[in-house]
Design an enzyme around this catalytic site. Structure first.
Site, PDB file in Angstrom:
ATOM      1  N   HIS A 181       4.954  -3.713  -0.262  1.00  0.00           N
ATOM      2  CA  HIS A 181       4.709  -2.472  -0.720  1.00  0.00           C
ATOM      3  C   HIS A 181       4.710  -1.804   0.839  1.00  0.00           C
ATOM      4  CE1 HIS A 181       2.729   1.315  -3.226  1.00  0.00           C
ATOM      5  NE2 HIS A 181       2.857   1.827  -1.960  1.00  0.00           N
ATOM      6  N   HIS A 217       7.047   1.774   2.857  1.00  0.00           N
ATOM      7  CA  HIS A 217       8.240   2.318   2.728  1.00  0.00           C
ATOM      8  C   HIS A 217       8.655   2.503   4.285  1.00  0.00           C
ATOM      9  CE1 HIS A 217       6.394   4.059  -0.990  1.00  0.00           C
ATOM     10  NE2 HIS A 217       5.816   3.774  -1.445  1.00  0.00           N
ATOM     11  N   HIS A 266       5.133   2.504  -8.540  1.00  0.00           N
ATOM     12  CA  HIS A 266       4.165   3.002  -8.386  1.00  0.00           C
ATOM     13  C   HIS A 266       2.935   3.719  -9.521  1.00  0.00           C
ATOM     14  CE1 HIS A 266       5.297   2.739  -4.093  1.00  0.00           C
ATOM     15  NE2 HIS A 266       4.275   4.009  -4.053  1.00  0.00           N
ATOM     16  N   GLU A 322      -2.191   5.253  -9.035  1.00  0.00           N
ATOM     17  CA  GLU A 322      -2.658   5.155  -7.436  1.00  0.00           C
ATOM     18  C   GLU A 322      -3.047   6.316  -7.345  1.00  0.00           C
ATOM     19  OE1 GLU A 322       0.098   6.906  -4.479  1.00  0.00           O
ATOM     20  OE2 GLU A 322      -1.173   6.764  -3.207  1.00  0.00           O
ATOM     21  N   ASP A 335       1.754  -0.358   3.181  1.00  0.00           N
ATOM     22  CA  ASP A 335       2.242   1.278   2.265  1.00  0.00           C
ATOM     23  C   ASP A 335       2.854   2.639   3.507  1.00  0.00           C
ATOM     24  OD1 ASP A 335       2.847   3.417  -0.184  1.00  0.00           O
ATOM     25  OD2 ASP A 335       0.608   3.938   0.860  1.00  0.00           O
ATOM     26  N   ASP A 336       1.980   2.780   4.308  1.00  0.00           N
ATOM     27  CA  ASP A 336       2.857   4.390   5.237  1.00  0.00           C
ATOM     28  C   ASP A 336       2.271   4.396   6.996  1.00  0.00           C
ATOM     29  OD1 ASP A 336       5.076   5.775   3.550  1.00  0.00           O
ATOM     30  OD2 ASP A 336       3.491   5.776   2.195  1.00  0.00           O
TER      31      ASP A 336
HETATM   32 ZN   LIG Z   1       3.335   4.101  -1.447  1.00  0.00          ZN
END
Ligand SMILES: [Zn+2]
Length: 315
Positions: free
Chosen positions: A14, A16, A194, A197, A275-276
């Site tokens: 996961h 990006h 996703h 969340e 994630d980021d």
């Molecule tokens: Zn994400």
């Protein structure tokens, strides 16, 4: 970073790519492409990385992605991420990219894909990192726009293992994309999304039943629905959990409240992801370290989480 955590072989499921754009590279690309930025320097940008929710982050994230223009830019972005993987013993990665973030501002689809794909190929060859690339639809855009993106992807079909669904979750349930996902599956794509969340457990049910996903991205709100918990345990559906992201975006107020280890102990196939990472304070290694520091993760739990990530690969 802890050496023993670093040394564990891991997969990241996961991530990006656009969210791995570090401020230094963002400034370098802005200069290379002669793009004016609203921030005076790297420090000013970094200090803007304080968010109250997912949307506040997304607003900044799309602004940052604007410096990505050429195939070389996408190559450099992906390569920088792969070097981080190498340093933390991430031996396999299945990153997302959002074609619509780029095609909507006039960057051709093939510029994006070719740059990313070349870096991933080089990463496998020179760094020994295997991969599978996931094309993600922006859920705040329409179903029709997602169909256009799926059409654009067709000449590059072999470059992708799956389609995903990301961006603003609230108000954009998985059901909005059921037909797009049906079409994608008919073309041989696997699917992920996703869900859960910020959105309710109902969105996770929809992702499973309507989008027929192989993995749930985030999914931390599954714990609110016991019947759902039983299903994901029974079917061993992997969750790609992102602890630092969840605290940075206030899904949990504090890392000490995170439910990942509780889920792990209940038998959920949870994994640790970043994630980021450029925006949320670290890569996979830093996420593992945060669980050790704030949740008292044991060595055997860390090993299980790392093994789960390798078991939950699609590629
Ligand atoms: Zn994400």
């Amino acid at each position: 970073m802890y050496e023993w955590l670093n040394a564990l072989p891991k997969a990241e499921l996961h991530l990006h790519l656009e969210g791995s754009l570090e401020p230094e590279l963002l400034f370098a690309l802005a200069e290379r492409n002669k793009i004016a930025l609203p921030w005076t320097d790297v420090e000013a940008l970094r200090s803007a990385y304080a968010f109250n929710n997912l949307q506040e982050f997304l607003d900044l994230y799309y602004q940052g992605a604007n410096v990505l223009r050429t195939e070389q830019d996408f190559y450099d972005l992906t390569w920088a991420y792969l070097l981080r993987c190498k340093a933390q013993n991430v031996i396999h990665t299945e990153p997302f990219f959002d074609p619509q973030t780029h095609t909507d501002r006039g960057i051709p689809f093939e510029v994006v894909v070719n740059g990313i794909q070349q870096a991933l190929t080089d990463g496998q060859e020179k760094l020994g990192i295997s991969y599978g690339l996931i094309l993600s639809f922006l859920r705040h855009l329409s179903e029709e726009q997602a169909f256009v993106t799926l059409d654009q992807a067709r000449p590059f079909r072999d470059a992708f293992i799956a389609v995903g669904l990301d961006s603003s979750e609230m108000g954009h349930p998985p059901s909005k994309f059921q037909r797009v996902f049906d079409k994608a599956r008919s073309e041989g794509y696997l699917t992920v999304a996703h869900a859960g969340e910020e959105g309710p457990p109902e969105y996770i049910w929809q992702a499973l039943d309507l989008l027929k996903i192989e993995r749930i991205d985030h999914g931390v709100r599954a714990i609110e629905d016991e019947r759902l918990m039983q299903r994901i345990i029974d079917e061993q559906i992997p969750l790609t959990v992102c602890p630092l992201s969840n605290t940075k975006l206030c899904v949990f107020d504090d890392m000490r409240q995170h439910n990942i280890l509780e889920m792990l102990e209940r038998g959920v196939k949870v994994t640790v992801n970043s994630d980021d990472p450029a925006y949320f304070g670290g890569y996979v290694g830093e996420n593992f370290a945060a669980l050790y520091d704030s949740l008292g993760m044991t060595e055997s739990q860390a090993r299980k989480l790392a093994q789960n990530s390798l078991d939950a690969r699609l590629a």
